[in-house]
Design an enzyme around this catalytic site. Structure first.
Site, PDB file in Angstrom:
ATOM      1  N   HIS A 192       1.738   4.577  -2.811  1.00  0.00           N
ATOM      2  CA  HIS A 192       1.901   6.022  -2.571  1.00  0.00           C
ATOM      3  C   HIS A 192       3.287   6.472  -3.018  1.00  0.00           C
ATOM      4  O   HIS A 192       3.454   7.518  -3.643  1.00  0.00           O
ATOM      5  CB  HIS A 192       1.727   6.329  -1.080  1.00  0.00           C
ATOM      6  CG  HIS A 192       0.309   6.254  -0.588  1.00  0.00           C
ATOM      7  ND1 HIS A 192      -0.714   6.988  -1.147  1.00  0.00           N
ATOM      8  CD2 HIS A 192      -0.260   5.541   0.419  1.00  0.00           C
ATOM      9  CE1 HIS A 192      -1.853   6.734  -0.493  1.00  0.00           C
ATOM     10  NE2 HIS A 192      -1.600   5.855   0.448  1.00  0.00           N
TER      11      HIS A 192
ATOM     12  N   HIS B 199       0.839  -1.205   0.000  1.00  0.00           N
ATOM     13  CA  HIS B 199       0.000   0.000   0.000  1.00  0.00           C
ATOM     14  C   HIS B 199       0.880   1.263   0.000  1.00  0.00           C
ATOM     15  O   HIS B 199       0.730   2.138  -0.853  1.00  0.00           O
ATOM     16  CB  HIS B 199      -0.921  -0.018   1.229  1.00  0.00           C
ATOM     17  CG  HIS B 199      -1.808   1.182   1.348  1.00  0.00           C
ATOM     18  ND1 HIS B 199      -3.113   1.179   0.921  1.00  0.00           N
ATOM     19  CD2 HIS B 199      -1.568   2.437   1.814  1.00  0.00           C
ATOM     20  CE1 HIS B 199      -3.634   2.381   1.132  1.00  0.00           C
ATOM     21  NE2 HIS B 199      -2.722   3.156   1.675  1.00  0.00           N
ATOM     22  N   GLU B 200       1.821   1.317   0.934  1.00  0.00           N
ATOM     23  CA  GLU B 200       2.691   2.506   1.006  1.00  0.00           C
ATOM     24  C   GLU B 200       3.551   2.626  -0.247  1.00  0.00           C
ATOM     25  O   GLU B 200       3.881   3.732  -0.687  1.00  0.00           O
ATOM     26  CB  GLU B 200       3.559   2.479   2.271  1.00  0.00           C
ATOM     27  CG  GLU B 200       2.793   2.476   3.604  1.00  0.00           C
ATOM     28  CD  GLU B 200       1.734   3.578   3.744  1.00  0.00           C
ATOM     29  OE1 GLU B 200       1.883   4.632   3.094  1.00  0.00           O
ATOM     30  OE2 GLU B 200       0.754   3.364   4.482  1.00  0.00           O
TER      31      GLU B 200
ATOM     32  N   GLU C 105      -4.697   7.961  -3.030  1.00  0.00           N
ATOM     33  CA  GLU C 105      -5.177   6.687  -2.492  1.00  0.00           C
ATOM     34  C   GLU C 105      -5.450   5.686  -3.615  1.00  0.00           C
ATOM     35  O   GLU C 105      -5.280   4.481  -3.434  1.00  0.00           O
ATOM     36  CB  GLU C 105      -6.438   6.954  -1.659  1.00  0.00           C
ATOM     37  CG  GLU C 105      -6.745   5.918  -0.618  1.00  0.00           C
ATOM     38  CD  GLU C 105      -5.643   5.683   0.410  1.00  0.00           C
ATOM     39  OE1 GLU C 105      -4.778   6.564   0.632  1.00  0.00           O
ATOM     40  OE2 GLU C 105      -5.627   4.587   0.989  1.00  0.00           O
TER      41      GLU C 105
HETATM   42 ZN    ZN Z   1      -3.093   5.247   1.840  1.00  0.00          ZN
END
Ligand code: ZN
Length: 498
Positions: free
Chosen positions: A264, A260-261, A290
Site C-alpha cells: 500500500h 502487505h502494508e 489492494e
Molecule cells: Zn490491504
C-alpha cells in the site's frame, strides 16, 4: 490552455486535501502514541477538523467552478479531475444535514450494539441495527440519484466504475475453480505448521522487517513503520505511516503484515506528488490499492526466489529458533493453507471464499431476497457450501466482522478484486520481464517496482480498475490468472492433482 476556472478548482481541492492529511496524522497518532487518558481532546480535535473539512469540501464556489468547467471544453487530464471533483462535491452536498446526523448517530449506536452482541453471541439483539443500516443505505443511494441500484452505489464508492453484476460474473468463475482446490488442499496429507518458530524476539523481528521492506523499495525518508493493535497504512506519498504488531511465537505474522502494508505504501509513494489532492494524484480505488499490497505480499514474498535471498539473513537473526527447521518446512509455513471460519485469519487461497460469501449475502440483502432475520442461518449455509465448515456460533459467523456495524456495504469485494488484479499484473510483468525472479533471488526488486510505478502508480486515477486492467495487461479483468497462480503455487506444495 487550461480554462481560467481550472486553477481555482485545483487550489480549492488541494486545500481540502491538505486538511485531510492533518486528520490522517492525528488519526495515526491516536492509534500509535496517544496517552490512554488523552482521548477526549483528540476526539474534539478530530471533530473540529471534520467540520472544517466538510465546510471546505462543500464550499459553494466549488459547485460554481464545476458547473462552469463542465460547460466548456476540457483537456483529458482536466476531465479526469473535474469528474472526480463532481463525485466528491455531490456526495458532500446532496445528503441532507438531518440524514448525515441520523446516520452518524446510528453508526455509533450500531457499533456498540455489534460489539455487545458479539460478546454475548446474540445476533437477534443486533439484527434491528443492521436493518436500520440497510434502510439508511438505500436512502443515501436515493439522495445521490442511485435509488434503483443502491448496492451498485456502494460498490462504486469503493471501486469507482464497478458494479454488482460484473462482480457476480467474476466471482462465479473464481468460485468454480477455487472451491475444489480448497477441498483438495484441506484433504492433503501435507500439513503446514505455523508454530515452528517460537520465541522470536521483537527487536530481531523489527530489524528483519525493516531490511525487507527497505529492499522492496519503501522510502523511509518519507514514511515510517510503528506498532498498533490493528495494522494499517495511512497518509500520503509525502508522509506514509504504516503499522504492524508482533507475536514472538509467529514472526511471519508481523513480517507478512508489514509487507502487505508496504505494498500500500509503495503505491502511495509512487503517486505523482505534484498532483496531490486531485484525481491525477490519488489512487484508482480500493481494489487497485489492494492489488498492490497483495502482489508484494503474495506473488513476491511467498515465492521461493524471495526466500532464496532472505532466508540466510532470517536464520542469522533467529539462529536457535530456526536450528531444527528445514528450508522446506519454513517454505510450507510461509504458504500454510488451512480453511478457517474467520476471515482475518484466512490464508490467501481460502480468503477469496470469505469475500465471495459476504458479497453474495450483501447482494441478496439489497435485492430483498434475504431478510436480516434470516442472515445468521444463510451465513451458516454459505459457510458450509463455500468453506466446508459450519460456524458453531454467530461469533464465528455473521458477527465476526466490524464492517456492517458501520454501514460499510460493498467494501468486501475490493479485497478479492485486488487479488485478481494482482495475479493478472504479475503474469503480465513476468511476460515482459522473464528474468524478474532471478533478480528477486539476488535481492533486487527494482524492475518490478519500476514497472508498477510507470504502469499503475504514475497514472493516479486517470484509469479506474477495469480500464486499468485492460490497458496494462491487454485483457479484461479476469479471475483466470488468480486461479492459475494459486494452482501453480499450492497444487505442487500440497501434492494436489489438477
Ligand atoms: Zn490491504
Amino acid at each position: 490552455m487550461p480554462a481560467p476556472a481550472y486553477p481555482d478548482l485545483v487550489n480549492k481541492l488541494q486545500r481540502a486535501h491538505l486538511l485531510g492529511t492533518v486528520s490522517d496524522v492525528l488519526g495515526w497518532d491516536e492509534q500509535v502514541n496517544l496517552p490512554p487518558d488523552s482521548g477526549d481532546q483528540r476526539a474534539a480535535q478530530l471533530t473540529l477538523l471534520a467540520e472544517l473539512s466538510h465546510t471546505t469540501a462543500t464550499d459553494p464556489a466549488i459547485g460554481q467552478l464545476l458547473t462552469a468547467l463542465e460547460a466548456g471544453p476540457l483537456g483529458a487530464e482536466e476531465r479526469v479531475v473535474v469528474r472526480q471533483a463532481r463525485r466528491d462535491y455531490d456526495r458532500a452536498t446532496k445528503l441532507p444535514a438531518d440524514f448525515v446526523r441520523e446516520k452518524a448517530g446510528h453508526c455509533s449506536r450500531a457499533y456498540h450494539a455489534w460489539a455487545d452482541a458479539r460478546a454475548r453471541d446474540d445476533f437477534a439483539a443486533y439484527a434491528p441495527f443492521l436493518e436500520k443500516h440497510l434502510e439508511l443505505a438505500k436512502r443515501e443511494a436515493a439522495y445521490l440519484g442511485h435509488g434503483a441500484a443502491p448496492y451498485d452505489y456502494y460498490i462504486d464508492l469503493s471501486d469507482p466504475g464497478m458494479n454488482a453484476a460484473r462482480i457476480e460474473t467474476l466471482f462465479t468463475e473464481l468460485k468454480a475453480g477455487l472451491v475444489p482446490l480448497v477441498r483438495k488442499i484441506a484433504a492433503s496429507p501435507v500439513k503446514a505448521r505455523r508454530d515452528l518458530l517460537q520465541g522470536c524476539p521483537v527487536a530481531q523481528q523489527d530489524i528483519f522487517l525493516r531490511e525487507v521492506t527497505g529492499k522492496l523499495g519503501f522510502d523511509y525518508r518519507r514514511g515510517r513503520i510503528d506498532v498498533s493493535v490493528h495494522p494499517f497504512c495511512s497518509g500520503t506519498g509525502s508522509d506514509t505511516r504504516m503499522t504492524t504488531r508482533f507475536d514472538v511465537n509467529d514472526p511471519l505474522k508481523a513480517l507478512f503484515g508489514s509487507i502487505h502494508e508496504t505494498g500500500h505504501g509503495l503505491y502511495e509513494q509512487g503517486l505523482p506528488r505534484e498532483h496531490a489532492g486531485t484525481a491525477l494524484g490519488i489512487h484508482a480505488g480500493m481494489g487497485v490499492h489492494e492489488s498492490q499490497s497483495r502482489l508484494w505480499e503474495n506473488q513476491v514474498a511467498r515465492g521461493r526466489p524471495f526466500w532464496k535471498h532472505f532466508e540466510p539473513r532470517f536464520r542469522e537473526l533467529f539462529p536457535s529458533q530456526t536450528a531444527d527447521v528445514s528450508a522446506e518446512q519454513l517454505y510450507l509455513a510461509i504458504n500454510a493453507v488451512k480453511p478457517t471460519l474467520i476471515r482475518v485469519d484466512a490464508d490467501e487461497v481460502t480468503y477469496n471464499l470469505h469475500i465471495i460469501l459476504r458479497f453474495e449475502l450483501e447482494q441478496r440483502l439489497f435485492r430483498g431476497e434475504l431478510d436480516v432475520a434470516g442472515l445468521s442461518a444463510a451465513w451458516k449455509q454459505a459457510s458450509r457450501d463455500l468453506l466446508g465448515l459450519e460456524p458453531a456460533n454467530n461469533r464465528e459467523g455473521v458477527l465476526q466482522d466490524i464492517h456492517w456495524s458501520g454501514g460499510a456495504f460493498g467494501y468486501f469485494p475490493s479485497y478479492c478484486l485486488g487479488n485478481m488484479l494482482a495475479a493478472q499484473l504479475w503474469y503480465r510483468a513476468l511476460g515482459l520481464m522473464p528474468d524478474l525472479e532471478q533478480d528477486f533471488a539476488r535481492g533486487d526488486f527494482s524492475k518490478l517496482l519500476g514497472w508498477l510505478r510507470r504502469e499503475v502508480h504514475a497514472r493516479g486515477r486517470r484509469l479506474l480498475l477495469l480500464d486499468l486492467a485492460r490497458e496494462v495487461t491487454g485483457e479484461d479483468l479476469t479471475p483466470k490468472y488468480l486461479l492459475r497462480y494459486l494452482h501453480e503455487r499450492y497444487a505442487t506444495l500440497y501434492h494436489v492433482r489438477p
